[in-house]
Motif scaffolding. Structure first.
Motif, short mmCIF file in Angstrom:
data_model
loop_
_atom_site.label_atom_id
_atom_site.label_comp_id
_atom_site.label_asym_id
_atom_site.label_seq_id
_atom_site.Cartn_x
_atom_site.Cartn_y
_atom_site.Cartn_z
N GLU A 52 0.83 -1.19 0.00
CA GLU A 52 0.00 0.00 0.00
C GLU A 52 0.88 1.26 0.00
N THR A 53 0.44 2.24 -0.74
CA THR A 53 1.15 3.51 -0.73
C THR A 53 0.90 4.23 0.60
N THR A 54 1.82 5.09 0.94
CA THR A 54 1.71 5.83 2.20
C THR A 54 0.46 6.71 2.18
N VAL A 55 -0.31 6.61 3.23
CA VAL A 55 -1.56 7.36 3.32
C VAL A 55 -1.31 8.64 4.12
N ARG A 56 -1.65 9.76 3.51
CA ARG A 56 -1.51 11.04 4.19
C ARG A 56 -2.83 11.78 4.13
N LEU A 57 -3.46 11.86 5.26
CA LEU A 57 -4.71 12.59 5.37
C LEU A 57 -4.43 14.02 5.78
N ARG A 88 -18.95 8.88 3.42
CA ARG A 88 -19.40 9.23 2.08
C ARG A 88 -20.59 10.18 2.14
N ALA A 89 -21.49 9.94 3.09
CA ALA A 89 -22.68 10.79 3.20
C ALA A 89 -22.34 12.18 3.69
N HIS A 90 -21.23 12.33 4.42
CA HIS A 90 -20.87 13.64 4.98
C HIS A 90 -19.62 14.22 4.31
N ALA A 91 -19.22 13.65 3.18
CA ALA A 91 -18.10 14.20 2.40
C ALA A 91 -16.85 14.40 3.25
N CYS A 92 -16.45 13.34 3.95
CA CYS A 92 -15.27 13.43 4.80
C CYS A 92 -14.56 12.08 4.82
N ALA A 93 -13.54 11.97 5.62
CA ALA A 93 -12.82 10.71 5.83
C ALA A 93 -12.60 10.52 7.32
N PHE A 94 -12.57 9.28 7.74
CA PHE A 94 -12.36 8.96 9.15
C PHE A 94 -11.04 8.21 9.31
N SER A 95 -10.38 8.49 10.41
CA SER A 95 -9.19 7.74 10.80
C SER A 95 -9.39 7.24 12.22
N VAL A 96 -9.41 5.90 12.38
CA VAL A 96 -9.59 5.29 13.70
C VAL A 96 -8.23 5.24 14.38
N LEU A 97 -8.11 5.83 15.55
CA LEU A 97 -6.81 5.98 16.21
C LEU A 97 -6.35 4.72 16.94
N PRO A 98 -7.16 4.11 17.82
CA PRO A 98 -6.67 2.90 18.50
C PRO A 98 -6.74 1.68 17.59
N THR A 107 -10.77 10.47 14.23
CA THR A 107 -10.59 11.83 13.73
C THR A 107 -11.31 11.99 12.40
N VAL A 108 -11.83 13.19 12.17
CA VAL A 108 -12.58 13.50 10.96
C VAL A 108 -11.73 14.40 10.08
N HIS A 109 -11.60 14.03 8.80
CA HIS A 109 -10.76 14.77 7.87
C HIS A 109 -11.59 15.23 6.67
N ALA A 110 -11.27 16.39 6.18
CA ALA A 110 -11.96 16.91 5.00
C ALA A 110 -11.42 16.25 3.74
N THR A 111 -12.28 15.94 2.81
CA THR A 111 -11.87 15.37 1.51
C THR A 111 -12.11 16.35 0.37
N GLU A 112 -12.71 17.48 0.68
CA GLU A 112 -12.96 18.50 -0.33
C GLU A 112 -12.45 19.83 0.19
N LEU A 155 -10.18 8.22 -0.38
CA LEU A 155 -10.06 7.49 0.87
C LEU A 155 -11.17 7.92 1.83
N ARG A 156 -11.87 6.94 2.40
CA ARG A 156 -12.95 7.24 3.33
C ARG A 156 -12.64 6.80 4.77
N VAL A 157 -11.95 5.68 4.92
CA VAL A 157 -11.67 5.17 6.27
C VAL A 157 -10.23 4.67 6.31
N HIS A 158 -9.55 5.02 7.38
CA HIS A 158 -8.20 4.52 7.63
C HIS A 158 -8.15 4.00 9.06
N ALA A 159 -7.67 2.76 9.20
CA ALA A 159 -7.49 2.17 10.53
C ALA A 159 -6.19 1.39 10.53
N THR A 160 -5.57 1.32 11.69
CA THR A 160 -4.27 0.66 11.81
C THR A 160 -4.43 -0.67 12.54
N PRO A 161 -4.08 -1.79 11.91
CA PRO A 161 -4.14 -3.07 12.61
C PRO A 161 -2.95 -3.23 13.56
#
Length: 398
Positions: free
Chosen positions: A193-198, A226-236, A250-255, A339-345
């Motif tokens: 996967e390419t490095t994800v930078r939100l 998708r419904a709120h035009a944003c992206a989520f990043s799950v921290l834990p 955390t909530v990130h803007a996509t537009e 990108l809509r959701v990012h989580a770290t395993p």
């Protein structure tokens, strides 16, 4: 409420792994079967006469004896199960209790005994008042068959419970469960996967209360983003403990324009917080159980090196599988790549920290354990992907 599953997946998992559904289904099925047979025989008059030739008094005595015996069987099986749980908790680890509670043989044994007793109760209640009336002889025959089945199941249960209490069976069950989690949540893939930078977060959703991260519903979060035009990043990561008010998502803007406010309750509901760890997305829970067994076996009170070695061997197989797989972040994208959701395993290093570091500290005075851990690391070195080698070499050459 903290500890209550929120996502549909976690609710289904909690139902599937609970102790009560199988006995409850057996009991309900027995009641319905008894009512159905009694109605058919007494009102329709099925041709099953002389199946069990006895009078009304004999039928009442038979059913009363069955009820008494099955209640005694149920109490005995419940007592044996409780003792087994206590022994497993004190000798191995409190975290292996779930393995016993999920055992289908124990559940079916209790369910069958309850079903037999309830079936007999319903048939006893349906017996006619007049001795000259027709008896539900098919129901009496079915009650006798259930007694025979219960007797055979009781003997098998005694054999089974003594088998699953052995440490080899417990370790193997933990390994099998963890392998299923690995295959589901750490897929085999060669694509990096390419490095994800939100962009910087525009808002933060905090945890509603304390708990362990049990399940992250990526699909629900993606639909919400998708419904709120944003992206989520799950921290834990799964298995992490969070406290009330700790940043959760955390909530990130996509537009270019800031996204509208997101419903925080729905975001929180997509991240299930539980009161205890369990297999699933939490792959590290299996390593935690195996390390607990090994550490307790190496304690001065037990000093059971053979049990510790068996737990390390099972962890070796799991680590070998993970060493050959990339640790991808969990990403959900739209068809256009947004990108809509990012989580770290959980990381491979965290698995090594539990399975190798913790056990090495507990067995520092046991040469057999030290040699085995070094052999495990040396073997992992031969199959590990380049991204995992630094974590292995650091422990192989401290």
């Amino acid at each position: 409420m903290t500890g209550t599953p929120h996502t549909v997946k976690s609710r289904l998992t909690a139902l599937r792994t609970s102790f009560w559904p199988v006995p409850a289904a057996c009991a309900a099925g027995a009641i319905l079967l008894a009512i159905g047979l009694s109605v058919l025989e007494l009102r329709v008059g099925l041709p099953f006469g002389n199946v069990l030739p006895s009078g009304l008094a004999g039928a009442r005595s038979l059913l009363s004896s069955i009820i008494t015996a099955m209640i005694s069987f149920t109490a005995l099986v419940f007592s044996i199960t409780v003792v087994a749980l206590q022994l497993a908790s004190s000798q191995y680890s409190p975290r292996v209790l779930r393995t016993f509670l999920q055992d289908r043989v124990t559940q079916f044994a209790l369910g069958t005994f309850l079903a037999t007793a309830l079936f007999a109760m319903v048939v006893l209640a349906a017996l006619p008042d007049l001795s000259s009336a027709r008896l539900p002889e098919l129901s009496l025959a079915v009650a006798m068959i259930l007694v025979l089945v219960s007797s055979g199941l009781f003997l098998y249960y005694l054999h089974h419970i003594t088998s699953i209490m052995r440490v080899s069976h417990i370790v193997a069950a933990i390994g099998a469960q963890t392998r299923r989690s690995i295959d589901e949540h750490v897929p085999r893939t060669s694509a990096q996967e390419t490095t994800v930078r939100l962009p910087p977060p525009v808002s933060v959703v905090t945890a509603p209360g304390p708990g362990l991260v049990d399940d992250i519903d990526l699909g629900s979060l993606a639909r919400l983003a998708r419904a709120h035009a944003c992206a989520f990043s799950v921290l834990p990561t799964p298995g992490d403990f969070v406290v009330a008010g700790q940043p959760l998502v955390t909530v990130h803007a996509t537009e270019a324009a800031p996204p509208p406010p997101v419903p925080e309750a729905r975001v929180r509901a997509a991240v299930t917080l539980a009161v205890e760890r369990q297999a699933g997305q939490d792959v590290g829970f299996g390593f935690r159980q195996l390390a607990d067994i090994a550490e307790r076996a190496l304690s001065p009170g037990l000093n059971d090196t053979t049990t510790a070695i068996r737990a390390i061997q099972e962890a070796h197989d799991l680590l070998r599988r993970l060493a050959a797989r990339l640790q991808h972040p969990w990403l959900v994208r739209d068809d256009d790549g947004t990108l809509r959701v990012h989580a770290t395993p959980q990381s491979f290093d965290s698995f090594l920290a539990v399975a190798i570091d913790d056990v090495r500290r507990a067995g520092r005075d046991q040469p057999r354990v030290a040699r085995l851990l070094d052999a495990v690391l040396a073997d992992l070195r031969t199959v590990a992907l380049p991204e995992h080698l630094p974590d292995i070499l650091r422990r192989l050459n401290p």
